[in-house]
Design a protein around this motif. Structure first.
Motif, PDB file in Angstrom:
ATOM      1  N   ILE A 120       0.850  -1.190   0.000  1.00  0.00           N
ATOM      2  CA  ILE A 120       0.000   0.000   0.000  1.00  0.00           C
ATOM      3  C   ILE A 120       0.884   1.238   0.000  1.00  0.00           C
ATOM      4  O   ILE A 120       1.793   1.364   0.811  1.00  0.00           O
ATOM      5  CB  ILE A 120      -0.919   0.015   1.232  1.00  0.00           C
ATOM      6  N   SER A 121       0.604   2.163  -0.948  1.00  0.00           N
ATOM      7  CA  SER A 121       1.325   3.428  -1.028  1.00  0.00           C
ATOM      8  C   SER A 121       0.337   4.568  -0.842  1.00  0.00           C
ATOM      9  O   SER A 121      -0.741   4.558  -1.440  1.00  0.00           O
ATOM     10  CB  SER A 121       2.010   3.588  -2.382  1.00  0.00           C
ATOM     11  N   VAL A 122       0.703   5.521  -0.020  1.00  0.00           N
ATOM     12  CA  VAL A 122      -0.121   6.707   0.184  1.00  0.00           C
ATOM     13  C   VAL A 122       0.669   7.897  -0.321  1.00  0.00           C
ATOM     14  O   VAL A 122       1.786   8.156   0.121  1.00  0.00           O
ATOM     15  CB  VAL A 122      -0.490   6.892   1.672  1.00  0.00           C
ATOM     16  N   VAL A 123       0.074   8.635  -1.281  1.00  0.00           N
ATOM     17  CA  VAL A 123       0.714   9.808  -1.864  1.00  0.00           C
ATOM     18  C   VAL A 123      -0.100  11.027  -1.453  1.00  0.00           C
ATOM     19  O   VAL A 123      -1.314  11.056  -1.627  1.00  0.00           O
ATOM     20  CB  VAL A 123       0.763   9.698  -3.410  1.00  0.00           C
ATOM     21  N   GLY A 124       0.579  12.037  -0.903  1.00  0.00           N
ATOM     22  CA  GLY A 124      -0.125  13.239  -0.451  1.00  0.00           C
ATOM     23  C   GLY A 124      -0.252  13.219   1.058  1.00  0.00           C
ATOM     24  O   GLY A 124       0.663  12.817   1.768  1.00  0.00           O
ATOM     25  N   GLU A 125      -1.405  13.643   1.534  1.00  0.00           N
ATOM     26  CA  GLU A 125      -1.653  13.709   2.972  1.00  0.00           C
ATOM     27  C   GLU A 125      -1.708  12.315   3.581  1.00  0.00           C
ATOM     28  O   GLU A 125      -2.151  11.369   2.941  1.00  0.00           O
ATOM     29  CB  GLU A 125      -2.991  14.417   3.227  1.00  0.00           C
ATOM     30  N   GLN A 126      -1.265  12.198   4.806  1.00  0.00           N
ATOM     31  CA  GLN A 126      -1.327  10.919   5.507  1.00  0.00           C
ATOM     32  C   GLN A 126      -2.766  10.620   5.904  1.00  0.00           C
ATOM     33  O   GLN A 126      -3.528  11.521   6.237  1.00  0.00           O
ATOM     34  CB  GLN A 126      -0.430  10.948   6.751  1.00  0.00           C
ATOM     35  N   ILE A 127      -3.127   9.355   5.868  1.00  0.00           N
ATOM     36  CA  ILE A 127      -4.461   8.937   6.275  1.00  0.00           C
ATOM     37  C   ILE A 127      -4.336   7.835   7.316  1.00  0.00           C
ATOM     38  O   ILE A 127      -3.296   7.196   7.445  1.00  0.00           O
ATOM     39  CB  ILE A 127      -5.298   8.459   5.066  1.00  0.00           C
ATOM     40  N   SER A 128      -5.412   7.626   8.048  1.00  0.00           N
ATOM     41  CA  SER A 128      -5.375   6.654   9.136  1.00  0.00           C
ATOM     42  C   SER A 128      -5.441   5.225   8.588  1.00  0.00           C
ATOM     43  O   SER A 128      -5.888   4.986   7.467  1.00  0.00           O
ATOM     44  CB  SER A 128      -6.557   6.891  10.083  1.00  0.00           C
ATOM     45  N   GLN A 129      -5.008   4.291   9.417  1.00  0.00           N
ATOM     46  CA  GLN A 129      -5.075   2.878   9.049  1.00  0.00           C
ATOM     47  C   GLN A 129      -6.528   2.447   8.872  1.00  0.00           C
ATOM     48  O   GLN A 129      -6.839   1.618   8.028  1.00  0.00           O
ATOM     49  CB  GLN A 129      -4.381   2.014  10.117  1.00  0.00           C
ATOM     50  N   GLU A 130      -7.422   3.022   9.646  1.00  0.00           N
ATOM     51  CA  GLU A 130      -8.853   2.708   9.528  1.00  0.00           C
ATOM     52  C   GLU A 130      -9.374   3.097   8.140  1.00  0.00           C
ATOM     53  O   GLU A 130     -10.135   2.352   7.521  1.00  0.00           O
ATOM     54  CB  GLU A 130      -9.629   3.453  10.610  1.00  0.00           C
ATOM     55  N   GLU A 131      -8.939   4.251   7.637  1.00  0.00           N
ATOM     56  CA  GLU A 131      -9.357   4.694   6.304  1.00  0.00           C
ATOM     57  C   GLU A 131      -8.753   3.797   5.222  1.00  0.00           C
ATOM     58  O   GLU A 131      -9.422   3.432   4.249  1.00  0.00           O
ATOM     59  CB  GLU A 131      -8.949   6.154   6.086  1.00  0.00           C
ATOM     60  N   ILE A 132      -7.501   3.397   5.393  1.00  0.00           N
ATOM     61  CA  ILE A 132      -6.858   2.481   4.441  1.00  0.00           C
ATOM     62  C   ILE A 132      -7.616   1.160   4.398  1.00  0.00           C
ATOM     63  O   ILE A 132      -7.890   0.623   3.324  1.00  0.00           O
ATOM     64  CB  ILE A 132      -5.375   2.254   4.821  1.00  0.00           C
ATOM     65  N   ASN A 133      -7.987   0.642   5.570  1.00  0.00           N
ATOM     66  CA  ASN A 133      -8.748  -0.612   5.629  1.00  0.00           C
ATOM     67  C   ASN A 133     -10.096  -0.474   4.927  1.00  0.00           C
ATOM     68  O   ASN A 133     -10.565  -1.421   4.282  1.00  0.00           O
ATOM     69  CB  ASN A 133      -8.944  -1.057   7.071  1.00  0.00           C
ATOM     70  N   ALA A 134     -10.722   0.700   5.030  1.00  0.00           N
ATOM     71  CA  ALA A 134     -12.003   0.935   4.359  1.00  0.00           C
ATOM     72  C   ALA A 134     -11.818   0.899   2.843  1.00  0.00           C
ATOM     73  O   ALA A 134     -12.667   0.354   2.122  1.00  0.00           O
ATOM     74  CB  ALA A 134     -12.595   2.266   4.795  1.00  0.00           C
ATOM     75  N   TYR A 135     -10.715   1.455   2.331  1.00  0.00           N
ATOM     76  CA  TYR A 135     -10.446   1.427   0.891  1.00  0.00           C
ATOM     77  C   TYR A 135     -10.140   0.002   0.412  1.00  0.00           C
ATOM     78  O   TYR A 135     -10.510  -0.383  -0.697  1.00  0.00           O
ATOM     79  CB  TYR A 135      -9.298   2.363   0.530  1.00  0.00           C
ATOM     80  N   ILE A 184      -6.339  -8.593  -5.028  1.00  0.00           N
ATOM     81  CA  ILE A 184      -5.656  -7.300  -5.031  1.00  0.00           C
ATOM     82  C   ILE A 184      -4.262  -7.497  -4.453  1.00  0.00           C
ATOM     83  O   ILE A 184      -4.101  -7.964  -3.331  1.00  0.00           O
ATOM     84  CB  ILE A 184      -6.436  -6.261  -4.212  1.00  0.00           C
ATOM     85  N   SER A 185      -3.233  -7.148  -5.245  1.00  0.00           N
ATOM     86  CA  SER A 185      -1.853  -7.316  -4.777  1.00  0.00           C
ATOM     87  C   SER A 185      -1.260  -6.001  -4.276  1.00  0.00           C
ATOM     88  O   SER A 185      -0.272  -6.001  -3.562  1.00  0.00           O
ATOM     89  CB  SER A 185      -0.977  -7.883  -5.889  1.00  0.00           C
ATOM     90  N   GLY A 186      -1.851  -4.887  -4.661  1.00  0.00           N
ATOM     91  CA  GLY A 186      -1.334  -3.598  -4.227  1.00  0.00           C
ATOM     92  C   GLY A 186      -2.365  -2.503  -4.412  1.00  0.00           C
ATOM     93  O   GLY A 186      -3.346  -2.664  -5.150  1.00  0.00           O
ATOM     94  N   MET A 187      -2.137  -1.384  -3.731  1.00  0.00           N
ATOM     95  CA  MET A 187      -3.066  -0.269  -3.827  1.00  0.00           C
ATOM     96  C   MET A 187      -2.300   1.032  -3.633  1.00  0.00           C
ATOM     97  O   MET A 187      -1.417   1.124  -2.787  1.00  0.00           O
ATOM     98  CB  MET A 187      -4.146  -0.406  -2.747  1.00  0.00           C
ATOM     99  N   THR A 188      -2.628   2.039  -4.449  1.00  0.00           N
ATOM    100  CA  THR A 188      -2.066   3.370  -4.291  1.00  0.00           C
ATOM    101  C   THR A 188      -3.212   4.319  -3.970  1.00  0.00           C
ATOM    102  O   THR A 188      -4.215   4.357  -4.687  1.00  0.00           O
ATOM    103  CB  THR A 188      -1.356   3.836  -5.577  1.00  0.00           C
ATOM    104  N   VAL A 189      -3.052   5.076  -2.887  1.00  0.00           N
ATOM    105  CA  VAL A 189      -4.055   6.053  -2.475  1.00  0.00           C
ATOM    106  C   VAL A 189      -3.416   7.430  -2.648  1.00  0.00           C
ATOM    107  O   VAL A 189      -2.415   7.736  -2.012  1.00  0.00           O
ATOM    108  CB  VAL A 189      -4.474   5.848  -1.001  1.00  0.00           C
ATOM    109  N   LYS A 190      -3.993   8.231  -3.538  1.00  0.00           N
ATOM    110  CA  LYS A 190      -3.484   9.577  -3.791  1.00  0.00           C
ATOM    111  C   LYS A 190      -4.496  10.570  -3.235  1.00  0.00           C
ATOM    112  O   LYS A 190      -5.644  10.603  -3.671  1.00  0.00           O
ATOM    113  CB  LYS A 190      -3.280   9.800  -5.287  1.00  0.00           C
ATOM    114  N   THR A 191      -4.067  11.363  -2.258  1.00  0.00           N
ATOM    115  CA  THR A 191      -4.970  12.313  -1.620  1.00  0.00           C
ATOM    116  C   THR A 191      -4.671  13.727  -2.111  1.00  0.00           C
ATOM    117  O   THR A 191      -3.524  14.099  -2.329  1.00  0.00           O
ATOM    118  CB  THR A 191      -4.831  12.272  -0.089  1.00  0.00           C
TER     119      THR A 191
END
Length: 87
Positions: free
Chosen positions: A3-18, A31-38
């Motif tokens: 899991i990669s987060v780009v931009g603002e940091q988000i909580s683990q709870e929000e990552i789990n929701a995604y 799903i082998s990977g996920m990128t979250v761009k905020t």
């Protein structure tokens, strides 16, 4: 899962929701990977999927087959006599 987060940091709870969202939306795929761009209030999600095993299927004299092991001698001879074209 990577899991990669780009931009603002988000909580683990929000990552789990995604992750749950992607699992439900793309059910049947792994799903082998996920990128979250905020970007402020906006979030872009990009999912990467594991490879799907592929079996070769050929059309031989009107039959769709994966292997020739169920063919009788006549059908095997028909297949071996076919002209093979290169692409």
């Amino acid at each position: 899962m990577q899991i990669s987060v780009v931009g603002e940091q988000i909580s683990q709870e929000e990552i789990n929701a995604y992750i749950d969202y992607g699992t439900k939306k793309y059910s049947g795929r792994i799903i082998s990977g996920m990128t979250v761009k905020t970007d402020g209030e906006f979030v872009d999600l990009k999912y990467e999927f594991a490879d799907v095993p592929f079996d070769r299927i050929r059309r031989i004299t009107g039959y769709l087959v994966g292997t020739l092991d169920r063919f009788n001698n006549g059908k095997r001879a028909e297949e071996s006599d076919r002209v093979k074209h290169v692409v």
